[in-house]
Structures are given as C-alpha cells and as structure tokens.
Design a protein around this motif. Structure first.
Motif, PDB file in Angstrom:
ATOM      1  N   SER A   1      -0.386  -3.600  -2.127  1.00  0.00           N
ATOM      2  CA  SER A   1       0.577  -2.697  -1.494  1.00  0.00           C
ATOM      3  C   SER A   1       0.794  -1.400  -2.270  1.00  0.00           C
ATOM      4  O   SER A   1       1.778  -0.702  -2.030  1.00  0.00           O
ATOM      5  CB  SER A   1       1.921  -3.422  -1.318  1.00  0.00           C
ATOM      6  OG  SER A   1       1.773  -4.530  -0.461  1.00  0.00           O
TER       7      SER A   1
ATOM      8  N   GLN B   1      -1.886   1.307  -3.208  1.00  0.00           N
ATOM      9  CA  GLN B   1      -2.617   2.427  -2.608  1.00  0.00           C
ATOM     10  C   GLN B   1      -3.961   1.940  -2.105  1.00  0.00           C
ATOM     11  O   GLN B   1      -4.754   1.374  -2.859  1.00  0.00           O
ATOM     12  CB  GLN B   1      -2.827   3.557  -3.623  1.00  0.00           C
ATOM     13  CG  GLN B   1      -3.639   4.734  -3.097  1.00  0.00           C
ATOM     14  CD  GLN B   1      -2.879   5.555  -2.053  1.00  0.00           C
ATOM     15  OE1 GLN B   1      -1.934   6.267  -2.377  1.00  0.00           O
ATOM     16  NE2 GLN B   1      -3.280   5.438  -0.784  1.00  0.00           N
ATOM     17  N   ASP B   2      -4.218   2.206  -0.824  1.00  0.00           N
ATOM     18  CA  ASP B   2      -5.491   1.836  -0.203  1.00  0.00           C
ATOM     19  C   ASP B   2      -6.432   3.029  -0.243  1.00  0.00           C
ATOM     20  O   ASP B   2      -6.116   4.106   0.271  1.00  0.00           O
ATOM     21  CB  ASP B   2      -5.231   1.404   1.245  1.00  0.00           C
ATOM     22  CG  ASP B   2      -6.512   1.156   2.045  1.00  0.00           C
ATOM     23  OD1 ASP B   2      -7.563   0.924   1.419  1.00  0.00           O
ATOM     24  OD2 ASP B   2      -6.437   1.201   3.285  1.00  0.00           O
TER      25      ASP B   2
ATOM     26  N   GLY C   1      -4.340  -2.379  -0.471  1.00  0.00           N
ATOM     27  CA  GLY C   1      -4.508  -1.610  -1.702  1.00  0.00           C
ATOM     28  C   GLY C   1      -5.613  -2.169  -2.569  1.00  0.00           C
ATOM     29  O   GLY C   1      -6.043  -3.313  -2.402  1.00  0.00           O
TER      30      GLY C   1
ATOM     31  N   GLY D   1      -7.204   2.537  -5.936  1.00  0.00           N
ATOM     32  CA  GLY D   1      -5.903   3.087  -5.587  1.00  0.00           C
ATOM     33  C   GLY D   1      -4.997   3.226  -6.793  1.00  0.00           C
ATOM     34  O   GLY D   1      -4.239   4.198  -6.919  1.00  0.00           O
TER      35      GLY D   1
ATOM     36  N   PRO E   1       3.943  -1.995   1.670  1.00  0.00           N
ATOM     37  CA  PRO E   1       3.276  -0.910   0.941  1.00  0.00           C
ATOM     38  C   PRO E   1       4.230   0.171   0.437  1.00  0.00           C
ATOM     39  O   PRO E   1       5.255   0.478   1.056  1.00  0.00           O
ATOM     40  CB  PRO E   1       2.309  -0.337   1.984  1.00  0.00           C
ATOM     41  CG  PRO E   1       1.996  -1.508   2.868  1.00  0.00           C
ATOM     42  CD  PRO E   1       3.294  -2.257   2.967  1.00  0.00           C
TER      43      PRO E   1
ATOM     44  N   PHE F   1      -0.023   5.472   2.402  1.00  0.00           N
ATOM     45  CA  PHE F   1      -0.621   4.316   1.728  1.00  0.00           C
ATOM     46  C   PHE F   1      -2.043   4.088   2.199  1.00  0.00           C
ATOM     47  O   PHE F   1      -2.935   3.743   1.418  1.00  0.00           O
ATOM     48  CB  PHE F   1       0.234   3.072   1.996  1.00  0.00           C
ATOM     49  CG  PHE F   1      -0.453   1.773   1.657  1.00  0.00           C
ATOM     50  CD1 PHE F   1      -0.604   1.381   0.336  1.00  0.00           C
ATOM     51  CD2 PHE F   1      -0.970   0.952   2.658  1.00  0.00           C
ATOM     52  CE1 PHE F   1      -1.255   0.187   0.012  1.00  0.00           C
ATOM     53  CE2 PHE F   1      -1.614  -0.232   2.348  1.00  0.00           C
ATOM     54  CZ  PHE F   1      -1.761  -0.610   1.025  1.00  0.00           C
ATOM     55  N   SER F   2      -2.281   4.258   3.488  1.00  0.00           N
ATOM     56  CA  SER F   2      -3.590   3.993   4.081  1.00  0.00           C
ATOM     57  C   SER F   2      -3.766   4.881   5.299  1.00  0.00           C
ATOM     58  O   SER F   2      -2.798   5.466   5.824  1.00  0.00           O
ATOM     59  CB  SER F   2      -3.689   2.512   4.483  1.00  0.00           C
ATOM     60  OG  SER F   2      -4.943   2.225   5.071  1.00  0.00           O
TER      61      SER F   2
END
Length: 536
Positions: free
Chosen positions: A23, A25-26, A33, A37, A410, A422-423
């Motif tokens: 959760s 960073q993707d 994640g 990331g 996230p 995040f994604s």
C-alpha cells in the motif's frame, strides 16, 4: 558517547517508519505497491526525518495472510519485485543514511513452503519433525484446547499423516517445531542470508510464539471480566483463555540468545521483537535483559482503545519498573489495528490538532519510535465494505470486527488523482475520499498540516539528547494532562500534553523550548509544551 558507539547504537532513540509495501507506491501498474515504489519515495522518507524504515514482508508467499505466510524466505515475491530491486533499495537508502529493517516471520511458514510439503507426507521423512504434529485423542478430537488467533481451533487435521498440526494463526500457517535443533539452525541460516545482503536489522514477528509446550498441556480458562484484546477482536474466543502453553515458553530465551549471537557478527544490526503474551511488558523485559538477547521489545500495549493519561502512564511506568537493562520501542499504530487518529478520537472523527499532539507525545516517550505509514498525515481508519474486504480475519469476524483492511489502504500521494497517486489502476484496497483530502501533496503545501508538524518535530527532537536517550519520570496524570520529565547528562526537559479538548492550566517553571497551543500557562485542547527545567 563515542562516534563508533553512536553508530553501533543508532537504534537507540531512533524513529522507524513502518512501510506496508502493498500500500505504499505502485510502479508496475497492477494495483499493488512494490519495492521500486519504496525506492521512488525515499526522498519523501528522508525529508520526513526518520532514521530507518521497517518493511513488512515481501518474500515469496501465497498471500493468504498477505506475506506473513512465507513459502521462500530467501526470495522476493514477483508481486513486489526481485532480489536486484531489494539490493538497489538497500543501496539507495544507505546513500540517504536511512537504515533498512525487514520483517522476519520465524514461528511459522506457509503450508506451501517446501519444508511443510515434505513434512506432511509421512512420519518418516527428513522433515517429519520440523512442524508441531500430534495424534488425535481417542475420540478423534484435537490433542488439546489451544485456539487460533484468527478464530477457532489451532489444530488442523492432515490425512496424509493421520495427525493434527498446530497453527497459531491461519490454517495455512503451520507452526515450526523449535524443539528441533535442525529447525533452529535452518531458521538462523535464513536470517543470516539477509544480514549478508546488507540489512540493518529485523522486526521479529510474533517472536514469543516460536516454542510451544512440549507436553501439549491445555490452556486454562480466563474469567469473562478479564478478557481483553491486544491486537485481536474481543469477541474472539482466543480471549477466553490464558495462553500459558501455546507461546512464550522458557526455552525461547535460549533461542533469543542464539539470534543475538548471530547479530553480533554484523555490528550495528538490530532486533526488534514483536511480543504479545499474557504479560507483554514482563516478556519485553525478559527478552531484552542482559544484553544477550533482543535489542528492543515492541508490544500492543499502546495500541488499545484506552487513551487516558493514567493508562499511558501506568503502561510506561510498569515497563520502566521492570526493564532496567533493555530498550523499549513504542507505537500508536501499525498494520494490525485501527489507526490511532480514529481509535483515540472522539466519535471516530479525526482531529488533526490531536494528531499533532500525538506525534509529539509518541516521540517524547523514552525509547525508540515506530511510526506507521500515513500516521504522519493523520489518516483515519478507512471505511471498507464487506465486498471490498481482503483480510481473512475481518471476513471471519464481520460485522463485529471488520479486520485490518481499514488501516492498510494505499497511501494517498496526490489529492487530485483518482487513485491518490498510488497507482494508475484500481488498487487492491480503495483509496477513500477522506484520505485524498489530506494527501501528501496537499499537506506539503500547507505549513499548518499534520505532515509538516511531524517533520518539524522529528527534526527538533534530534537536537535534544534528553528526548533521544534520557530517563523518564512522570509528574502528572489526571483526566486530561499527562506530564513527565526526560533527563540526560544533567539536563532535564519537562513535557506536558493535554489529551483532552478543554483548556488546562499548566505550571511552567523554566524556559519554553517547544509548544503547540500553549500561551501564558494555558494549554489549549490537544496542546503540548516542553520546557527546560530551571534548576538544571
């Protein structure tokens, strides 16, 4: 303290930032994640002012418990990246003077680990005694009354062996048999694999669960009025017993010493043991005493609903009275409990002035600090529907207990982004609107934000050895105010925290050096003041 000693003891007074990698960073656009990331956001971590990061499990796993069920202790799950990514992470973090601490889950494996696959086949193979196996009772029932934290019986029938195996957690997490020397040696070899790769330490998951009672004695019943959850739902039958025999066995102390002997081969490497026992504070002391076992102990004692000054004081004083040699590590949040901004709020409504006060309080207690990702932002518990749940614990106990997903959503990096930055795709858990409202980019642009306050306080804390290394002595705890002194090398700082919403009068006798919502002896709601004692 010499420079060399300071380098070896970097963990004393350190702030350790916990990253839940799923959760954080993707970077691979799969909604989860990953290690790259973390690398991408190392400058953010550096700016936050922490000393180390603790990364929750990223090893190969069927992900039944999201990485705490490990099938290969020496490799990275492709979901998170590769060993090359991990090596790059260590190099990049060390360039920024950030230490890397990783989870080690030693008490149990995944049921997909090669050790267990071999062990369950029959009673004569080379791994036959590597797990906790027991015959059924005459009536076919399990060998004793031990319960799983995740609900129900802690024993699972295996038809290949016609025996039960022990699982203190999920059925897919069989417990290793630490009474077997080959198991202990194999576990330590896995730990050393990561030390040789350059990690700076380990957070040892459920470390007091390594040994079980060899006689398999029943746990006694616990009276109803004493049933309290420490990291688990209070309507869980696990709370109905005293867990005297399924964990925290005396043989575990020798294993702690074996871990320390290994760590001593790698100067500066540190162990932080997660401890949840019938008396976690006493066990923290036991596992850190003598300088030959764990470096630090960590428990769930401040991860409860009780937020009163008297409870916090009693918890810390109780530990202080016992832990004369060891070193504590305190946390208000982690990946297993409701976020503190909601848990200690009024009616579940997050108050960012309270969040700022809690940053200062946590960082002013004696010991090291574990700061869970998003805690610096004042993230509250995310509202998750049953359909969105991923956590098997929450699915089992819904709706009375909603599991751990609400604290695992996230991290929101960007306010004006569908998935919070995040994604680029829908994440494994949702980024809720309430979290996007307090996203990192928005808080970085606001000098009054919880994030900026956290950064500033941690930077200020580094300038005061009394807060990093000093003794602690409580001076006040009433309905609203928690007060204590921190003393080191002849200097004393006095700290007062208003845990309530109403203003309180404080007798300040010294030079105020740090404050929030304090003016002329008045400490407003959720304010704090720290001053240098006059007679020093």
């Amino acid at each position: 303290m010499s420079k060399l000693t300071a380098q070896l003891n970097w963990w004393k007074g350190a702030v350790i930032y916990q990253i839940y990698p799923r959760s954080f960073q993707d970077t691979t656009n799969n909604g989860v994640g990953d290690l790259q990331g973390i690398i991408k956001r190392l400058d953010y971590i550096k700016a936050l002012g922490v000393d180390a990061v603790w990364i929750s499990p990223f090893f190969k796993s069927p992900m039944k418990d999201f990485g705490y069920d490990i099938s290969d202790y020496r490799d990275i799950d492709p979901l998170f990246g590769s060993l090359a990514d991990f090596d790059e992470l260590i190099a990049q973090a060390h360039q920024r003077d950030i230490k890397i601490v990783i989870d080690q889950v030693l008490s149990h494996t995944s049921d997909q680990h090669p050790w267990f696959i071999e062990s369950r086949e029959n009673k004569t193979n080379d791994k036959a005694d590597w797990y906790v196996w027991a015959d059924a009772n005459e009536d076919g029932s399990p060998p004793n009354n031990w319960l799983s934290i995740f609900g129900g019986c802690a024993w699972q029938w295996e038809p290949r062996r016609c025996q039960y195996y022990l699982h203190n957690f999920l059925t897919q997490q069989p417990d290793l048999n630490f009474h077997n020397e080959d198991v202990r040696n194999a576990v330590l070899d896995n730990v050393e694999f990561w030390l040789a790769r350059g990690v700076d330490g380990f957070r040892l998951d459920a470390i007091n669960f390594c040994y079980h009672d060899a006689q398999l004695r029943d746990n006694p019943a616990k009276p109803k009025h004493l049933r309290q959850g420490r990291g688990f739902s209070e309507d869980n039958p696990y709370a109905f017993q005293y867990h005297y025999y399924n964990n925290t066995q005396p043989e575990n102390l020798a294993f702690m010493q074996a871990i320390r002997t290994l760590m001593n081969k790698y100067p500066g490497a540190v162990t932080l043991g997660e401890i949840s026992s019938e008396d976690s504070l006493a066990t923290m002391n036991e596992y850190t005493a003598g300088g030959d076992k764990l470096h630090m102990g960590y428990s769930f004692e401040l991860l409860t609903k009780d937020y009163s000054p008297s409870y916090i004081r009693n918890t810390v004083e109780t530990l202080e009275s016992q832990m004369t040699e060891g070193w504590p590590c305190w946390a208000f949040s982690n990946h297993d409990v409701e976020r503190v901004a909601s848990r200690w709020s009024k009616n579940g409504i997050v108050n960012h002035e309270q969040v700022k006060m809690l940053h200062a309080l946590l960082a002013s207690l004696r010991g090291s600090v574990c700061l869970y990702q998003g805690e610096e932002l004042g993230l509250g518990e995310a509202e998750i529907t049953f359909e969105q749940l991923q956590d098997p614990y929450g699915i089992t106990f819904w709706p009375n207990f909603k599991g751990r997903d609400g604290c695992r959503t996230p991290l929101p990096w960007q306010r004006e982004n569908e998935f919070g930055g995040f994604s680029t795709v829908e994440p494994w858990l949702p980024v809720v609107d309430a979290h996007k409202d307090v996203a990192i980019d928005a808080q970085q642009a606001d000098e009054t934000s919880a994030l900026v306050h956290c950064q500033q306080f941690l930077a200020w804390r580094k300038q005061h050895d009394a807060l990093l290394f000093g003794d602690i002595k409580f001076t006040q705890s009433d309905e609203h105010i928690l007060g204590f002194e921190r003393s080191y090398n002849g200097k004393t700082l006095v700290c007062y925290f208003n845990l309530g919403e109403q203003s309180q009068t404080i007798d300040v006798q010294g030079k105020v050096i740090k404050s929030h919502h304090y003016d002329s002896a008045t400490l407003s709601g959720f304010g704090y003041v720290i001053f240098a004692k006059e007679d020093v």
